[in-house]
Design a protein around this motif. Sequence first.
Motif, PDB file in Angstrom:
ATOM      1  N   GLU A 142       0.609  -1.431  -0.080  1.00  0.00           N
ATOM      2  CA  GLU A 142       0.365   0.007  -0.351  1.00  0.00           C
ATOM      3  C   GLU A 142       1.409   1.288  -0.292  1.00  0.00           C
ATOM      4  O   GLU A 142       0.473   2.356  -0.942  1.00  0.00           O
ATOM      5  N   GLN A 143       1.912   1.117   1.418  1.00  0.00           N
ATOM      6  CA  GLN A 143       2.826   2.276   0.843  1.00  0.00           C
ATOM      7  C   GLN A 143       3.399   2.392  -0.773  1.00  0.00           C
ATOM      8  O   GLN A 143       3.882   3.943  -0.690  1.00  0.00           O
ATOM      9  N   LEU A 144       4.098   1.432  -1.744  1.00  0.00           N
ATOM     10  CA  LEU A 144       4.467   2.086  -2.912  1.00  0.00           C
ATOM     11  C   LEU A 144       3.562   2.339  -3.213  1.00  0.00           C
ATOM     12  O   LEU A 144       3.902   3.275  -4.471  1.00  0.00           O
ATOM     13  N   ALA A 145       2.349   1.709  -3.491  1.00  0.00           N
ATOM     14  CA  ALA A 145       1.055   2.307  -4.491  1.00  0.00           C
ATOM     15  C   ALA A 145       0.763   3.967  -4.011  1.00  0.00           C
ATOM     16  O   ALA A 145       1.392   4.205  -4.954  1.00  0.00           O
ATOM     17  N   ILE A 146       0.662   3.942  -3.108  1.00  0.00           N
ATOM     18  CA  ILE A 146       0.667   5.579  -2.831  1.00  0.00           C
ATOM     19  C   ILE A 146       2.195   6.204  -3.327  1.00  0.00           C
ATOM     20  O   ILE A 146       2.149   7.686  -4.102  1.00  0.00           O
ATOM     21  N   GLU A 147       3.318   5.816  -2.421  1.00  0.00           N
ATOM     22  CA  GLU A 147       4.867   6.499  -3.557  1.00  0.00           C
ATOM     23  C   GLU A 147       4.340   6.510  -5.178  1.00  0.00           C
ATOM     24  O   GLU A 147       4.583   8.028  -6.173  1.00  0.00           O
ATOM     25  N   TYR A 148       3.991   5.710  -5.980  1.00  0.00           N
ATOM     26  CA  TYR A 148       4.177   5.552  -7.446  1.00  0.00           C
ATOM     27  C   TYR A 148       2.859   6.557  -7.480  1.00  0.00           C
ATOM     28  O   TYR A 148       2.512   6.341  -8.860  1.00  0.00           O
ATOM     29  N   GLY A 149       1.552   6.270  -6.909  1.00  0.00           N
ATOM     30  CA  GLY A 149       0.413   7.059  -7.370  1.00  0.00           C
ATOM     31  C   GLY A 149      -0.630   6.086  -8.112  1.00  0.00           C
ATOM     32  O   GLY A 149      -1.016   6.000  -8.936  1.00  0.00           O
ATOM     33  N   ILE A 150      -0.863   5.189  -7.560  1.00  0.00           N
ATOM     34  CA  ILE A 150      -1.263   3.904  -8.748  1.00  0.00           C
ATOM     35  C   ILE A 150      -2.370   2.642  -7.440  1.00  0.00           C
ATOM     36  O   ILE A 150      -1.521   3.007  -6.107  1.00  0.00           O
ATOM     37  N   LYS A 151      -3.193   2.125  -8.244  1.00  0.00           N
ATOM     38  CA  LYS A 151      -4.223   1.276  -7.169  1.00  0.00           C
ATOM     39  C   LYS A 151      -3.186   0.251  -6.801  1.00  0.00           C
ATOM     40  O   LYS A 151      -2.132   0.311  -7.542  1.00  0.00           O
ATOM     41  N   PHE A 152      -3.519   0.182  -5.368  1.00  0.00           N
ATOM     42  CA  PHE A 152      -3.386  -1.370  -5.014  1.00  0.00           C
ATOM     43  C   PHE A 152      -3.762  -2.138  -4.836  1.00  0.00           C
ATOM     44  O   PHE A 152      -4.642  -2.243  -4.786  1.00  0.00           O
ATOM     45  N   MET A 153      -3.821  -3.257  -5.701  1.00  0.00           N
ATOM     46  CA  MET A 153      -3.412  -4.861  -5.317  1.00  0.00           C
ATOM     47  C   MET A 153      -3.370  -5.793  -4.687  1.00  0.00           C
ATOM     48  O   MET A 153      -2.673  -6.540  -5.479  1.00  0.00           O
ATOM     49  N   GLU A 154      -3.309  -6.768  -3.888  1.00  0.00           N
ATOM     50  CA  GLU A 154      -3.334  -8.561  -3.746  1.00  0.00           C
ATOM     51  C   GLU A 154      -2.969  -8.604  -4.337  1.00  0.00           C
ATOM     52  O   GLU A 154      -4.780  -8.671  -5.038  1.00  0.00           O
ATOM     53  N   THR A 155      -2.240  -9.523  -5.236  1.00  0.00           N
ATOM     54  CA  THR A 155      -2.170 -10.301  -6.010  1.00  0.00           C
ATOM     55  C   THR A 155      -1.092 -11.762  -5.559  1.00  0.00           C
ATOM     56  O   THR A 155      -0.335 -11.688  -4.340  1.00  0.00           O
TER      57      THR A 155
END
Length: 82
Positions: free
Chosen positions: A10-23
């Motif tokens: 989630e932190q990385l998604a916020i940093e890169y401005g992308i959606k977070f999805m568990e895979t």
Amino acid sequence: MPQVSRERGEQLAIEYGIKFMETSAKNSINVEDAFFTLARDIKAQTEKKLKEASNPPKGGIHVKSSEPNRKPPSWLSKCSIL
């Protein structure tokens, strides 16, 4: 196999401005959805930046480009998501 915690993802998604999805590649969960979602978001962000660059805001400071008729690379306009 390395794993990333939900919090770190989630932190990385916020940093890169992308959606977070568990895979899960191991269990083939959300891998394809995550790929296409990321690709669509990157395409949308690229198109937005190109549009903003070609339509500068009115007023304020105008900076003259050294290459006024420069077109974006051809590969940018050929990206398509099925």
